[in-house]
Design a protein around this motif. Sequence first.
Motif, PDB file in Angstrom:
ATOM      1  N   ALA A  21     -33.439  46.435  39.048  1.00 50.40           N
ATOM      2  CA  ALA A  21     -33.271  47.755  38.433  1.00 50.40           C
ATOM      3  C   ALA A  21     -32.658  48.775  39.383  1.00 50.40           C
ATOM      4  CB  ALA A  21     -34.620  48.257  37.916  1.00 50.40           C
ATOM      5  N   PHE A  22     -33.189  48.850  40.588  1.00 50.30           N
ATOM      6  CA  PHE A  22     -32.828  49.963  41.474  1.00 50.30           C
ATOM      7  C   PHE A  22     -31.753  49.627  42.505  1.00 50.30           C
ATOM      8  CE2 PHE A  22     -37.447  50.476  40.389  1.00 50.30           C
ATOM      9  CZ  PHE A  22     -37.208  51.360  39.353  1.00 50.30           C
ATOM     10  N   THR A  23     -31.445  48.322  42.670  1.00 49.09           N
ATOM     11  CA  THR A  23     -30.386  47.942  43.603  1.00 49.09           C
ATOM     12  C   THR A  23     -29.164  47.415  42.854  1.00 49.09           C
ATOM     13  OG1 THR A  23     -31.985  47.430  45.354  1.00 49.09           O
ATOM     14  CG2 THR A  23     -29.782  46.491  45.568  1.00 49.09           C
ATOM     15  N   LEU A  24     -29.329  46.344  42.086  1.00 48.47           N
ATOM     16  CA  LEU A  24     -28.191  45.787  41.364  1.00 48.47           C
ATOM     17  C   LEU A  24     -27.586  46.788  40.392  1.00 48.47           C
ATOM     18  CD1 LEU A  24     -29.247  42.100  40.471  1.00 48.47           C
ATOM     19  CD2 LEU A  24     -27.570  42.854  42.158  1.00 48.47           C
ATOM     20  N   VAL A  25     -28.445  47.448  39.626  1.00 49.28           N
ATOM     21  CA  VAL A  25     -27.939  48.353  38.586  1.00 49.28           C
ATOM     22  C   VAL A  25     -27.764  49.779  39.109  1.00 49.28           C
ATOM     23  CG1 VAL A  25     -28.339  49.285  36.271  1.00 49.28           C
ATOM     24  CG2 VAL A  25     -28.958  46.919  36.785  1.00 49.28           C
TER      25      VAL A  25
ATOM     26  N   LEU B 236     -23.807  48.267  38.692  1.00 48.31           N
ATOM     27  CA  LEU B 236     -23.594  47.263  37.658  1.00 48.31           C
ATOM     28  C   LEU B 236     -24.324  47.681  36.389  1.00 48.31           C
ATOM     29  CD1 LEU B 236     -24.237  43.962  39.689  1.00 48.31           C
ATOM     30  CD2 LEU B 236     -22.081  45.162  39.390  1.00 48.31           C
ATOM     31  N   THR B 237     -23.849  47.215  35.244  1.00 48.17           N
ATOM     32  CA  THR B 237     -24.627  47.369  34.019  1.00 48.17           C
ATOM     33  C   THR B 237     -25.759  46.339  34.051  1.00 48.17           C
ATOM     34  OG1 THR B 237     -23.332  45.744  32.783  1.00 48.17           O
ATOM     35  CG2 THR B 237     -22.540  48.033  32.775  1.00 48.17           C
TER      36      THR B 237
ATOM     37  N   TYR C 249     -34.724  38.465  20.072  1.00 48.96           N
ATOM     38  CA  TYR C 249     -34.680  38.022  21.466  1.00 48.96           C
ATOM     39  C   TYR C 249     -33.381  37.318  21.857  1.00 48.96           C
ATOM     40  CZ  TYR C 249     -35.470  35.024  25.490  1.00 48.96           C
ATOM     41  OH  TYR C 249     -35.326  34.360  26.678  1.00 48.96           O
ATOM     42  N   PRO C 250     -32.763  36.514  20.967  1.00 45.25           N
ATOM     43  CA  PRO C 250     -31.507  35.831  21.344  1.00 45.25           C
ATOM     44  C   PRO C 250     -30.428  36.775  21.871  1.00 45.25           C
ATOM     45  CG  PRO C 250     -32.372  34.854  19.344  1.00 45.25           C
ATOM     46  CD  PRO C 250     -33.234  36.061  19.640  1.00 45.25           C
ATOM     47  N   GLU C 251     -30.564  38.076  21.598  1.00 43.09           N
ATOM     48  CA  GLU C 251     -29.602  39.057  22.128  1.00 43.09           C
ATOM     49  C   GLU C 251     -29.547  38.991  23.655  1.00 43.09           C
ATOM     50  OE1 GLU C 251     -29.550  43.872  22.592  1.00 43.09           O
ATOM     51  OE2 GLU C 251     -29.984  43.077  20.583  1.00 43.09           O
ATOM     52  N   LEU C 252     -30.694  38.715  24.293  1.00 41.47           N
ATOM     53  CA  LEU C 252     -30.720  38.637  25.754  1.00 41.47           C
ATOM     54  C   LEU C 252     -30.066  37.358  26.266  1.00 41.47           C
ATOM     55  CD1 LEU C 252     -34.234  39.990  26.873  1.00 41.47           C
ATOM     56  CD2 LEU C 252     -32.026  41.137  26.886  1.00 41.47           C
ATOM     57  N   LEU C 253     -30.099  36.298  25.463  1.00 41.26           N
ATOM     58  CA  LEU C 253     -29.534  35.024  25.900  1.00 41.26           C
ATOM     59  C   LEU C 253     -28.014  35.109  26.065  1.00 41.26           C
ATOM     60  CD1 LEU C 253     -31.589  32.547  23.665  1.00 41.26           C
ATOM     61  CD2 LEU C 253     -32.073  33.283  26.000  1.00 41.26           C
ATOM     62  N   SER C 254     -27.390  35.982  25.287  1.00 46.59           N
ATOM     63  CA  SER C 254     -25.932  36.140  25.370  1.00 46.59           C
ATOM     64  C   SER C 254     -25.529  37.396  26.134  1.00 46.59           C
ATOM     65  CB  SER C 254     -25.337  36.189  23.958  1.00 46.59           C
ATOM     66  OG  SER C 254     -25.900  37.269  23.221  1.00 46.59           O
ATOM     67  N   ALA C 255     -26.491  38.025  26.809  1.00 48.57           N
ATOM     68  CA  ALA C 255     -26.232  39.308  27.458  1.00 48.57           C
ATOM     69  C   ALA C 255     -25.461  39.233  28.781  1.00 48.57           C
ATOM     70  CB  ALA C 255     -27.556  40.047  27.678  1.00 48.57           C
ATOM     71  N   PRO C 256     -25.637  38.194  29.639  1.00 47.48           N
ATOM     72  CA  PRO C 256     -24.951  38.201  30.943  1.00 47.48           C
ATOM     73  C   PRO C 256     -23.447  38.449  30.824  1.00 47.48           C
ATOM     74  CG  PRO C 256     -26.559  36.431  30.875  1.00 47.48           C
ATOM     75  CD  PRO C 256     -26.493  36.996  29.483  1.00 47.48           C
ATOM     76  N   ASP C 257     -22.958  39.383  31.631  1.00 47.99           N
ATOM     77  CA  ASP C 257     -21.554  39.792  31.610  1.00 47.99           C
ATOM     78  C   ASP C 257     -20.934  39.513  32.984  1.00 47.99           C
ATOM     79  OD1 ASP C 257     -19.113  41.039  31.497  1.00 47.99           O
ATOM     80  OD2 ASP C 257     -19.897  43.054  31.132  1.00 47.99           O
ATOM     81  N   TYR C 258     -19.962  38.590  33.023  1.00 51.12           N
ATOM     82  CA  TYR C 258     -19.369  38.160  34.296  1.00 51.12           C
ATOM     83  C   TYR C 258     -18.051  38.871  34.601  1.00 51.12           C
ATOM     84  CZ  TYR C 258     -22.762  34.412  33.697  1.00 51.12           C
ATOM     85  OH  TYR C 258     -23.923  33.704  33.519  1.00 51.12           O
TER      86      TYR C 258
END
Length: 416
Positions: free
Chosen positions: A85-89, A94-95, A215-224
């Motif tokens: 939360a506080f470093t990556l984003v 990053l989003t 919940y499946p919304e999170l399974l397709s969430a990673p953005d590269y």
Amino acid sequence: MFKKFDLTQFGTTVKQEVLAGIVSFFSVSYILFVNPSILAQVGVPAEYSVFSTIFVAAIGTFLMGVMANAPLVMAPGMGENAFFAFTLVAGLGLTWQEGLAAVVVTGVLFVLVAFLGIMTLFSESIPKELKQAITIGIGLFLILIGLENMGILIDRQIYFNWIGLAGLILVVILKKLNVKGGFLIAILLTTVLYWLVNRQSFEPISFDLTALAGYPELLSAPDYSRFLDFEFWLGVFSLLMLLIFETIGMLEAFIPDQKRTNQGYKVGAISGLLSGLLGTSPAIPVAESGAGIAEGGKTGLTAVTVSGLFLLSIVITPFLSYIPSEAVGPVIVVTGGSMIIGNLNIKVKTIVEWIPLLLIILLIPLTGSIVEGMAYGFIAFPIVKMLTGEKQDTNKVLWIISLLFLLTLISTFLIN
């Protein structure tokens, strides 16, 4: 059915392992509420991430039980969700979707490191006195966590919480009497006492099972999309170092058997990868596992029990909110104390060699970070050995570990 866990060899029973599993689960169940709330601060839907928390904890802990036969709980770590939360984003810009992609990439690298035997090589190159210092540091860390849960230590200030103290006295008495299931009994009795005193505030946390459909919304969430960016890879490197060394620290502290430890590294890596794929911050072997071990958990049956309870928590989560932190805190305090007492026989050749050990022991609880506390001690250790003419007590791998810790501190400085 239970032959796989070698209960007789480890001097335990099904009943003892199950009781230990229940204690471990109660000790770490708070993560089901806290992890989604921390991730929600940067946009991860809490109503969905509670399921990813449950799923990765259930799968990772089950794998720890069957692959490593170790009584350890895998769950999203408090340091890891804060890093997300506080470093990556927040820190690297990053989003949260790009943050999940960074977790997946980190997980892939972690799997390679673990399955190629690099973590085992690291572990075997760490001197015994450093491993003991890590265990003591984690023990002190657990005591601080326990005191905070008891309401005794808040923002570094001491307060009087008689329910928490009553729970601690009860835990100590039951442990002294060697009562089977003493930790669990203490948790339940302290819970009853808490609600007898606080009847007016009896409000369970709401939990809507219908949210599982989304919940499946999170399974397709990673953005590269930022895969080639410097910030992305700076985050990946820092997170990878965090996972590698925190996993080593936890496993060395709780599992003396190198064979089980080596398998545990692989489980940790798999769980780290699954975390990103399932939509949450990385899972690690959590320090609260020590509560179940102190209760008598010795094999993977303890972990399998916890895994089953994680799955069951999909429907019983509202009831878990009835267990106050004052009931769990005393168990964590006593567990930390046991870890310290069991490692007070550290042997060094000169008084100067205490410097890196004290850095680890003191900075783990003071910084609230196992990896940061380890970093300063590991950087200092080979330097002290060189200055005292004990160069033979170091090795090339240990120097590499020290360099990686130094790079970790530098990357943290760059991010902040």
